[in-house]
Scaffold this active site. Structure first.
Site, PDB file in Angstrom:
ATOM      1  N   LYS A 197      16.097  28.772 145.764  1.00  0.00           N
ATOM      2  CA  LYS A 197      14.960  28.192 146.483  1.00  0.00           C
ATOM      3  C   LYS A 197      15.433  26.990 147.280  1.00  0.00           C
ATOM      4  CE  LYS A 197      10.170  27.712 144.954  1.00  0.00           C
ATOM      5  NZ  LYS A 197       9.370  27.322 143.788  1.00  0.00           N
TER       6      LYS A 197
HETATM    7  O1  G3P Z   1       4.908  27.400 143.428  1.00  0.00           O
HETATM    8  C1  G3P Z   1       4.576  26.134 143.902  1.00  0.00           C
HETATM    9  C2  G3P Z   1       3.679  25.455 142.957  1.00  0.00           C
HETATM   10  O2  G3P Z   1       4.332  25.174 141.749  1.00  0.00           O
HETATM   11  C3  G3P Z   1       3.017  24.248 143.493  1.00  0.00           C
HETATM   12  O3  G3P Z   1       1.762  24.239 142.939  1.00  0.00           O
HETATM   13  O4  G3P Z   1      -0.372  23.302 142.259  1.00  0.00           O
HETATM   14  O5  G3P Z   1       1.656  21.811 142.436  1.00  0.00           O
HETATM   15  O6  G3P Z   1       0.554  22.688 144.482  1.00  0.00           O
HETATM   16  P1  G3P Z   1       0.854  22.924 143.035  1.00  0.00           P
END
Ligand code: G3P
Length: 217
Positions: free
Chosen positions: A83
């Site tokens: 990634k």
């Molecule tokens: O896959 C990306 C994710 O982990 C981010 O999620 O909820 O932190 O925006 P969030």
């Protein structure tokens, strides 16, 4: 549509994997921090648990260092997707690593132009963040639809991996639009089963069954 699990928690991944609900896993530095585990050790365990791609994120910000970290992460297992962030250096790293035949997931995508660049750099996956766009009063789902259209217009094979998913509605909308993959926390994937009419219907069936006095076993 494939389901990836957005976590570095082994037990939660195993639980979903046993049911065939974990086609892959995504991690990031925040999720590794939450797990409290060593990145190399926990990523290896995850990669043994699931057959599909397991995303492990570089933390360098310059291309050469990202490439070196990416190669090291890829040594963990054959199913590692490296990634990299959607920066110019990240795109350079994507190009080099994908040309070497490695899976690359380009993350932190917030625009259709960024998604276009990632596809041209040879990304296997593009990760548009839905929830974080919604957080600032933009429309995360509109981005998924735009990327779908642009990739289809030109036949790009990069898979749309919808990320930053916060609700079951995000998942249903991604399925309607045609995102190739969603990655969501285990709690959101498990919440997909919930429906009050299912609970109500089951309670009525159980009450009537009780009245029959019968047993199946
Ligand atoms: O896959 C990306 C994710 O982990 C981010 O999620 O909820 O932190 O925006 P969030």
């Amino acid at each position: 549509m494939k389901f990836f699990v957005d976590t570095a928690e082994i037990d939660a991944i195993a639980d979903l994997s046993d049911l065939g609900m974990a086609d892959g896993v995504t991690t990031n530095p925040s999720l590794i921090m939450k797990s409290g585990r060593d990145i190399l050790e926990v990523t290896k365990e995850i990669a043994e648990l699931v057959d599909g791609p397991v995303s492990a994120e570089v933390v360098a910000t310059e291309a050469e260092a990202m490439i070196a970290e990416g190669r090291k992460l890829a040594e963990i297992a054959d199913n590692i997707a490296i990634k990299v962030p959607l920066t110019w250096d990240g795109l350079k790293a994507c190009k080099v690593l994908s040309t070497e035949g490695r899976m690359v997931n380009v993350t932190l995508c917030f625009s259709v132009n960024q998604a276009l660049l990632a596809a041209k750099a040879g990304a296997s996956f593009i990760s548009p963040f839905i929830g974080r766009l919604d957080d600032i009063n933009l429309d995360g789902m509109e981005l998924i639809a735009d990327i779908r259209q642009v990739y289809d217009n030109f036949g790009f094979e990069t898979e749309i991996l919808a990320a930053s998913i916060r609700s079951v509605n995000h998942i249903a909308d991604c399925a309607r639009i045609g995102a190739d993959v969603i990655t969501a926390p285990p709690s959101v994937i498990k919440a997909m089963v919930n429906h009050p009419l299912t609970d109500k219907g089951l309670a009525a069936f159980m009450a009537d069954w009780e009245k029959t006095g019968q047993k199946i076993l």
